[in-house]
Design a protein around this motif. Sequence first.
Motif, short mmCIF file in Angstrom:
data_model
loop_
_atom_site.label_atom_id
_atom_site.label_comp_id
_atom_site.label_asym_id
_atom_site.label_seq_id
_atom_site.Cartn_x
_atom_site.Cartn_y
_atom_site.Cartn_z
N LYS A 124 0.83 -1.21 0.00
CA LYS A 124 0.00 0.00 0.00
C LYS A 124 0.87 1.26 0.00
O LYS A 124 0.54 2.26 -0.65
N ALA A 125 1.98 1.21 0.71
CA ALA A 125 2.88 2.38 0.74
C ALA A 125 3.46 2.65 -0.65
O ALA A 125 3.59 3.81 -1.07
N LEU A 146 2.00 1.92 -3.46
CA LEU A 146 0.91 2.47 -4.28
C LEU A 146 0.75 3.98 -4.03
O LEU A 146 0.52 4.75 -4.97
N VAL A 147 0.87 4.41 -2.79
CA VAL A 147 0.82 5.84 -2.49
C VAL A 147 2.00 6.56 -3.14
O VAL A 147 1.87 7.63 -3.73
N ASN A 154 1.42 7.08 -6.75
CA ASN A 154 0.50 8.21 -6.91
C ASN A 154 1.23 9.54 -6.78
O ASN A 154 0.98 10.47 -7.54
N HIS A 155 2.12 9.63 -5.80
CA HIS A 155 2.93 10.84 -5.62
C HIS A 155 3.76 11.13 -6.87
O HIS A 155 3.87 12.26 -7.32
N GLU A 167 3.14 10.48 -9.84
CA GLU A 167 2.30 10.97 -10.95
C GLU A 167 1.94 12.44 -10.79
O GLU A 167 1.47 13.06 -11.74
N GLN A 168 2.10 13.00 -9.60
CA GLN A 168 1.79 14.43 -9.45
C GLN A 168 3.04 15.29 -9.58
O GLN A 168 2.98 16.50 -9.37
N PRO A 195 5.78 16.59 -12.29
CA PRO A 195 6.11 16.57 -13.72
C PRO A 195 7.52 16.06 -14.01
O PRO A 195 7.76 15.39 -15.02
N PHE A 239 0.46 18.08 -18.97
CA PHE A 239 0.51 18.03 -17.52
C PHE A 239 0.08 19.38 -16.96
O PHE A 239 0.47 20.41 -17.51
#
Lengths: 458, 437
Positions: B142-143, B145-146, B149-150, B152-153, B155, B254
């Motif tokens: 799970k860590a 996966l977070v 996600n980070h 991807e934010q 650029p 983006f």
Amino acid sequence: MEHTMRLMLCAALMLLSFSLLAENRVQEFVLDNGMKVIVKEDRRAPIMVSQVWYKVGASYEPDGITGISHALEHMMFKGTKAHKPGEFSRIIAQNGGTENAFTGRDYTAYFQTMSSDRLAISLELEADRMRHLTLPAEEFAKEIEVIKEERRLRTEDKPTGQVYEQFSALAYRSLPYANPVIGWMNDLENMQVGDLSDWYRLWYAPNNATLVVVGDVDPQEVFLLAKKYFGPLKREAIPQLKPLREPQQKGETRSVVKVPANEPYMIMGFKTPVLTTAETSWEPYALEMLAAVLDGGSSARFSKNLVRGSEVAVSAGAEYNAFTRLPGMLLVDGTPAKGRTMQELEEALRQEIGRLRSEPVTEEELERVRTQVIASKVFELDSVFYQAMEIGMLETVGLDWRLIDQYVSALKKVTPEQVREVATRYLVDDNLTVTQLEPQPMENSKPVRRSAGGRHGS
Amino acid sequence: MRVRWLLLLIVTWSGQLWAGPDIQSWQTSKGARVLYVSAPELPMVDLRIVFDAGSARDVTPGVAYLTNALLEEGAGEWDADQIAERLDSVGSEMGASSHRDMAMVSIRSLTEKRALTTTIDTLAEVVGSPRFDGADLERNRKAVLVSLNHNEQSPGTVAKKAFMKALFREHPYATEVEGTKESMAGITRQQVIAHYQRYYVASNAVIAIVGAVNRLEAERLAERVTHRLEAGERAAELPMVSTLEAATKLAIPFPSSQSHILMGQPGIYRGDPDYFVLYVGNHILGGSGLVSLLSEEVREKRGLSYSVYSYFSPMRRNGPFLIGAQTQNAKAQEALDVMKQTLARFIEAGPSEEELTAAKQNITGGFPLRIASNSKILEYLAMLGFYDLPLDYLERFVDNINSVSREQVREAFQRRIQPENLITVVVGNGQKPAQSN
């Protein structure tokens, strides 16, 4: 048995840290023009770091010209009467050096790391740009664009950067720590090269600077070189700073930041005193211990209880800095674990803070922190740069480098009851600011391929 | 007067050479290779154990990463809390990380007897008998996966990932180090254990030690750290990275105020015969901070970017040659053009005599800085051991730099870099800059 072993370890470590005391290796001189020179011998390798620290930074800036200390730092590489733009960097490079500069809320500092026989070159160049900067308008016109790009990179396009900026702006009603070090974009857009000349004249003088040299050097020789190059520079009348104090906060303040992002994030800050302002001198040390009980290593409470344990956070941190010019905050930040909400995370963080108020921390926890601090004091000695940073920063915020040595013994004296006392006094809701990142959709980020050659062979 | 004096110092630079540290090397009884440097000044030890167990060995993307992350989460008799308490209670630091080639665990400890014994015993269990408990795996999954996600934010990270994928294509290096959301969701405990059993073995490990321990003590530490490992076998040879045969341009929209630009192609490997020539050449092109050609053109002359650079990142096989910068969206095309032109001019003409001399003076004059701390020496030892480079690498470093000629740089850049086949990645938002504060 276990207990005796721990005491023995502690005794051994205390002896060890005593033999490494900074006081044994540091010498301080003051030039006739008021410039302080601090030298620390570290003979492990034939290198040295030379840093010039100025007492000026973002917290000195009035509204309208935020970011000017940092902008001036950039322009310090753009030439003097003796050296044209960029030449400073080229001379340092040709002498095998690395160099750079950094600006903080309370300081602006310049450094060169070089083979120790090159010290004279670094001092001559630094002395030259302390008083003889030319600040060409055409160079400024380009450099301010570079600074705006730096702001875009570090803040505009970084969700956590946006959160921190808004959090600080909201938390401080009076203190200039409300403004970002790099400055607001509007102020950068309206900044003129003349503003920089004024700022340079106000703050860049030998009696507002500290030279710190750490490395394979002889303190007496450093002093003579410093005298030769900085000695002829004229003392200036430095502006008297008004004493700034944050008015007491009277209730929790909350805000949200909405920017495109995937993961939520939050910062909580409690207003706290620092060494320069504390009424009782043990309080900042108790706050340092408190922050380490929460977040000093993987066995500390946040990792143990929130990341493992209840698995409510994917990361959680606590941070407190006792060594700033003006009072600051104890910061707590975190990101919820997958499937957990911000509300759950905030509740869990508040519970950990509440526990500090309701029950004393254990003697074992404090003992663990003391051991870690003593060990880290040894580990820090592997870096000449860090050793110089520590001295320069303390001097520049108005403290004394001898605090480096007193730090460990001051922490050692902190009791569980004192940790509870600072928690009860400062870590209370009425003294709290919270800012949360509320992620907005990351629209238009689907890849588009426009390929000249399409797939290629292998 | 002043300037002449400075020049005099520059000219009289040569001669003063500081040979590298004395590196000793041996094998543990289980077959791990050790590189050791004695550093008696400070009462501390750094030790790093590196396995050829990075994402290049992944069958499913992310397994290598997760395996490495789980080591500290439970081993032998201890769970994660106990491991953390053991280390924190003696003031030691431990860190694990996993990359494309390398997967490693490092410790830093005081030499005080109880601190060092506790730390080394913990490390031996962490690398030698990790538990890989199901609950720890789920939490770490799970860590990751977070973390994805980070990524991807950001650029910059989006650009780098797209670049690496386009660069390595079918090669094992194309595998994303942290895996993907899809692959991460499906990783099983059996896959982690299989990766560990195959690659976390003594024959596939290199140990670097720097600190205030003598040779005999260092030998004991290395034995202790490896005593629970299987002897095993070295990882298989990796395939070669193929060269590009056409240009690739990727434009990724983006919601950012800047465009992140990356350009490049496969570069060189550790031990590559062109290494020193290309290293010196790149130093001039974009490897020397503010005084590089790229910085001069993009930042100093035009104010287009805060950070602009180029580098070769040599790996077991050819790693990336990369040029990067970030600029406001409206200036992306201008920055890209300047970067391309600067590279093309450098390939065409090579460096001038002055540029070459300045670069050599910087690199050789700065040699003592490269090995001025225990942590820097540790980095070198791990790199030399892992890539089987000669132990006199540091001793010969200055001579190798000094022997590079202008013609060699020009010839090597022309032979190794094909500007017509570059990968170009631009991540940003051409139409509408985000509002600023």
